[in-house]
Write a protein that holds these residues in place. Structure first.
Motif, PDB file in Angstrom:
ATOM      1  N   LEU A 168       0.963  -1.152   0.043  1.00 23.80           N
ATOM      2  CA  LEU A 168       0.017   0.115  -0.019  1.00 23.80           C
ATOM      3  C   LEU A 168       0.884   1.226  -0.020  1.00 23.80           C
ATOM      4  O   LEU A 168       1.817   1.300   0.663  1.00 23.80           O
ATOM      5  N   ARG A 169       0.435   2.144  -0.988  1.00 26.75           N
ATOM      6  CA  ARG A 169       1.598   3.298  -1.106  1.00 26.75           C
ATOM      7  C   ARG A 169       0.958   4.680  -0.776  1.00 26.75           C
ATOM      8  O   ARG A 169       1.398   5.774  -1.129  1.00 26.75           O
ATOM      9  N   GLY A 170      -0.355   4.642  -0.617  1.00 25.10           N
ATOM     10  CA  GLY A 170      -1.046   6.066  -0.288  1.00 25.10           C
ATOM     11  C   GLY A 170      -1.730   6.698  -1.317  1.00 25.10           C
ATOM     12  O   GLY A 170      -1.490   6.262  -2.419  1.00 25.10           O
ATOM     13  N   PRO A 171      -2.023   7.747  -1.322  1.00 30.57           N
ATOM     14  CA  PRO A 171      -3.118   8.539  -2.250  1.00 30.57           C
ATOM     15  C   PRO A 171      -1.987   9.180  -3.390  1.00 30.57           C
ATOM     16  O   PRO A 171      -0.924   9.672  -3.066  1.00 30.57           O
ATOM     17  N   PHE A 198      -1.318   2.200  -5.336  1.00 27.55           N
ATOM     18  CA  PHE A 198      -1.774   3.446  -4.915  1.00 27.55           C
ATOM     19  C   PHE A 198      -3.177   3.581  -5.021  1.00 27.55           C
ATOM     20  O   PHE A 198      -3.989   3.020  -5.470  1.00 27.55           O
ATOM     21  N   ARG A 199      -3.915   4.673  -4.038  1.00 31.07           N
ATOM     22  CA  ARG A 199      -5.271   4.921  -4.147  1.00 31.07           C
ATOM     23  C   ARG A 199      -5.495   6.445  -4.930  1.00 31.07           C
ATOM     24  O   ARG A 199      -4.787   7.427  -4.765  1.00 31.07           O
ATOM     25  N   ARG A 219      -4.490  15.617   0.330  1.00 31.34           N
ATOM     26  CA  ARG A 219      -3.355  14.941   1.159  1.00 31.34           C
ATOM     27  C   ARG A 219      -2.903  13.821   0.443  1.00 31.34           C
ATOM     28  O   ARG A 219      -2.195  12.767   0.834  1.00 31.34           O
ATOM     29  N   ASP A 246       0.059  11.821  -1.541  1.00 34.43           N
ATOM     30  CA  ASP A 246       1.631  11.650  -1.625  1.00 34.43           C
ATOM     31  C   ASP A 246       2.378  11.840  -2.527  1.00 34.43           C
ATOM     32  O   ASP A 246       3.149  12.342  -2.688  1.00 34.43           O
ATOM     33  N   ARG A 279       5.432  18.359   3.690  1.00 35.27           N
ATOM     34  CA  ARG A 279       4.512  17.332   3.981  1.00 35.27           C
ATOM     35  C   ARG A 279       5.022  16.046   2.793  1.00 35.27           C
ATOM     36  O   ARG A 279       4.396  15.067   2.832  1.00 35.27           O
ATOM     37  N   GLN A 316       5.270  15.821  -0.234  1.00 32.84           N
ATOM     38  CA  GLN A 316       4.379  15.345  -1.378  1.00 32.84           C
ATOM     39  C   GLN A 316       5.412  15.269  -2.487  1.00 32.84           C
ATOM     40  O   GLN A 316       6.354  16.272  -2.619  1.00 32.84           O
ATOM     41  N   ASP A 355       9.250   5.256  -3.073  1.00 33.65           N
ATOM     42  CA  ASP A 355       9.476   4.314  -1.630  1.00 33.65           C
ATOM     43  C   ASP A 355      10.754   4.824  -1.075  1.00 33.65           C
ATOM     44  O   ASP A 355      11.049   4.599  -0.018  1.00 33.65           O
TER      45      ASP A 355
END
Length: 316
Positions: free
Chosen positions: A13-16, A44-45, A77, A79, A109, A111, A162
């Motif tokens: 799982l890697r986030g949005p 990714f989401r 939010r 990433d 953050r 990003q 990553d």
């Protein structure tokens, strides 16, 4: 919509990840659907907002719509903020972008903003105004919109996401022996770099300059090389790395003049300044491309017939 990748169940799982269209309109929406499926299979989401598919003339929405989308991405939010495609349009927005907002998202953050082509304009402006690090790399429609994205492109991008991107290497037989230099890596699309000369949006970087372009005849490429020279930009570099220059057509009038002629001319102009010109960087409007941290101090070393780029501080 393609079937999900069978390996998706094992992907971490890697986030949005947010898809952004800051320049040209997406011409093949189905490619974005394919890209979203590939990116989901990598963990990714994926967020695909309405603006990503908007259209106003050749642009992905009006200038105001695209500007709002850029700022919304920075406030989100996500990433990762990945460009859907390039084209043209970001230079129209440079005077209106809230660079502090974007830099806060990137620096505080962590990003990650990634893309190439017209995205170069925003990368250069961000580096010049704030020192923020972005990533020159794949885009959704162009790269992940393929039925099978290139393995090297995917792996290099995931290394950057990553935080394991420490070095990349490529075959290069024109690097001087003993080459070992270090400075800030910057650049991108040649036409965009030269278009910002004389503006507040070009970094005053003495660094390692990397360049690529598409659909530009070699004489136009040479003319842009010349602009970098006449402006004193090229001579300030520790090295110039040339990626891929694709999509042009030669004619009988060229009489043997080709891309290699333009490169040799640039190399001859920079030789008295001690600036090596290295070719073969896997980057540009091609399927196989590395993800490169734009604005990170980078060491460039020749080892045998290869050149390696080391990124000791590339982790976003």
């Amino acid at each position: 919509m393609p079937a999900p990748d069978p390996s998706a169940h094992s992907a971490p799982l890697r986030g949005p990840l947010r898809l952004l269209s800051p320049a040209g309109a997406v011409q093949e929406p189905e490619r974005l659907e394919i890209a979203a499926a590939h990116l989901r299979s990598l963990g990714f989401r994926v967020h695909l907002g309405a603006q990503a598919l908007a259209r106003a003339q050749r642009f992905a929405g009006t200038d105001a719509q695209r500007l709002r989308a850029i700022h919304a991405a920075a406030r989100s939010r996500a990433d990762v903020v990945m460009m859907t495609r390039g084209g043209y349009g970001l230079t129209r927005l440079l005077q209106s972008i809230d660079y502090d907002l974007l830099a806060q998202a990137i620096k505080a953050r962590k990003q990650m903003w990634v893309g190439h082509s017209d995205f170069t304009a925003l990368q250069l402006a961000l580096l010049a105004k704030t020192g923020a690090v972005t990533f020159s790399g794949p885009m959704a429609s162009y790269d992940f919109g393929e039925k099978r994205p290139d393995d090297i492109t995917v792996d290099s991008f995931l290394d950057a996401v990553d935080g394991t991107l420490e070095a990349v290497g490529f075959a290069c037989d024109d690097a001087p022996r003993g080459l070992d230099v270090e400075d800030v890596l910057w650049g991108g699309n040649l036409a965009l770099v030269t278009s910002l000369i004389g503006t507040p949006y070009l970094p005053s970087a003495k660094g390692v300059l990397f360049l690529e372009d598409v659909n530009e005849h070699p004489y136009r490429i040479e003319r842009m090389f010349g602009q970098l020279l006449l402006a004193g930009v090229a001579q300030r570099q520790k090295a110039v790395l040339l990626g891929q220059f694709t999509g042009y057509k030669l004619s009988a009038h060229d009489a043997g003049y080709d891309l290699d002629s333009a490169v040799q001319w640039l190399r001859a102009q920079l030789k008295p300044h001690g600036v090596p010109v290295l070719s073969g960087l896997p980057f540009g409007h091609v399927r196989t491309k590395l993800t490169l941290p734009h604005g990170v101090r980078t060491r460039v070393v020749r080892d045998g017939q290869e050149v390696f780029l080391f990124f000791p501080h590339a982790h976003h």
